[in-house]
Scaffold this motif. Structure first.
Motif, PDB file in Angstrom:
ATOM      1  N   UNK A 226       0.826  -1.204   0.000  1.00 18.08           N
ATOM      2  CA  UNK A 226       0.000   0.000   0.000  1.00 18.08           C
ATOM      3  C   UNK A 226       0.860   1.254   0.000  1.00 18.08           C
ATOM      4  N   UNK A 227       1.955   1.223   0.745  1.00 19.80           N
ATOM      5  CA  UNK A 227       2.860   2.375   0.773  1.00 19.80           C
ATOM      6  C   UNK A 227       3.484   2.603  -0.603  1.00 19.80           C
ATOM      7  N   UNK A 228       3.890   1.519  -1.258  1.00 19.50           N
ATOM      8  CA  UNK A 228       4.501   1.631  -2.576  1.00 19.50           C
ATOM      9  C   UNK A 228       3.498   2.139  -3.609  1.00 19.50           C
ATOM     10  N   UNK A 229       2.254   1.689  -3.493  1.00 18.59           N
ATOM     11  CA  UNK A 229       1.215   2.118  -4.427  1.00 18.59           C
ATOM     12  C   UNK A 229       0.933   3.609  -4.262  1.00 18.59           C
ATOM     13  N   UNK A 230       0.794   4.050  -3.029  1.00 15.39           N
ATOM     14  CA  UNK A 230       0.455   5.448  -2.776  1.00 15.39           C
ATOM     15  C   UNK A 230       1.606   6.397  -3.118  1.00 15.39           C
TER      16      UNK A 230
END
Length: 299
Positions: free
Chosen positions: A73-77
């Motif tokens: 999720x961190x990488x996506x955001x």
């Protein structure tokens, strides 16, 4: 506007028959955030990346190993990944991401040695346990459970494969794994472990956090010598950045749901990927491209 289950069923056969996809204006590179080495997320993500590379021949499609859901999720955001796999429950702001579709469910599994005095969730108090890798969905959900039921443990973070070895050698009292079934980490402990019944906790947990948790049972056929186990399940989603073009996400969606046999080969838990449940993404809205493909199945 939501899609009905009936709409999908009416046209699923035609959609799955599908035609050769038209060319789209795809980016030079697509990064898919998956999971740690040997994990189902990692292997399914790798197979999906290979299939997408064929569908998008001008695009370099890369599946990168990660700790799983929370890191993904961190990488996506941050924009470091355009696609990511995640369990539903760590998605604290459902409107900040978009879903390609629901894939399969992960089950909470708490394994202890057969001779262990641990028989209930509360018995984990003060024990040496593994909460999965840092940044994983297992860590997120396990930590939430311990806080919800006010259980304090000597918790460590590690891959399920390492936790499995340490439960076997006695240096851990229990391992928690939120993953598909069967999972190799527990299969490898054949005859050495049992699973903890958390039926009561599953109901209370699902009530405390509306949406992501579903009381469920791991069948007795899952692990040799292990009886049916009441627990809860969490849906896993494939996510995309909202800024990724609808044309590209339509190709991704079609690939997921028409190349299923290839993507899930060797992974029984992932064989549950199907168009009928694909739109059941909870509060996470479908990406416009995914919505376009799901709507097309009625034609």
């Amino acid at each position: 506007m939501s899609l009905s289950r009936r709409t999908l069923l009416l046209g699923a056969g035609l959609a799955l028959a599908g035609c050769t996809p038209r060319r789209v204006d795809a980016p030079a590179e697509l990064v898919l955030a998956t999971g740690p080495e040997g994990a189902v997320f990692r292997e399914v993500g790798g197979a999906l990346a290979a299939a997408l590379a064929e569908q998008l021949p001008g695009t370099k499609v890369t599946a990168i190993p990660t700790a799983a859901s929370v890191e993904n999720l961190q990488l996506l955001r941050s924009g470091e990944a355009q696609l990511a796999l995640s369990s539903l429950d760590p998605i604290d702001d459902p409107q900040s991401v978009r879903a390609v579709g629901r894939l399969y469910d992960s089950f909470m599994q708490i394994a202890v040695p057969i001779s262990s005095p641990i028989h209930t969730f509360s018995d984990l108090a003060g024990k040496r346990i593994s909460l999965g890798p840092t940044g994983s969905g297992t860590e997120f959900t396990s930590t939430r459970m311990l806080k919800t039921f006010n259980v304090s443990t000597m918790a460590e973070r590690m891959a399920h494969s390492e936790a499995s070895r340490r439960v076997a050698d006695g240096s851990l009292d229990a391992m928690l794994a939120l993953t598909g079934i069967p999972t190799p980490a527990i299969t490898d402990l054949k005859g050495k472990v049992r699973l903890i019944d958390i039926a009561a906790e599953a109901i209370k947990f699902a009530d405390a956090y509306k949406g992501p948790y579903i009381p469920a049972t791991i069948p007795s056929t899952t692990y040799e010598g292990v009886v049916a186990n009441p627990t809860f399940a969490v849906p896993n989603l494939l996510l995309a950045r909202e800024s990724l073009s609808a044309d590209v996400v339509e190709v991704v969606t079609r690939t997921v749901f028409t190349e299923t046999a290839r993507i899930v080969e060797g992974h029984p838990e992932a064989s549950r990927i199907n168009v009928r449940t694909g739109i059941a993404t909870g509060l996470v809205p479908l990406h416009d491209g995914a919505m376009r493909w799901f709507r097309s199945v009625k034609r």
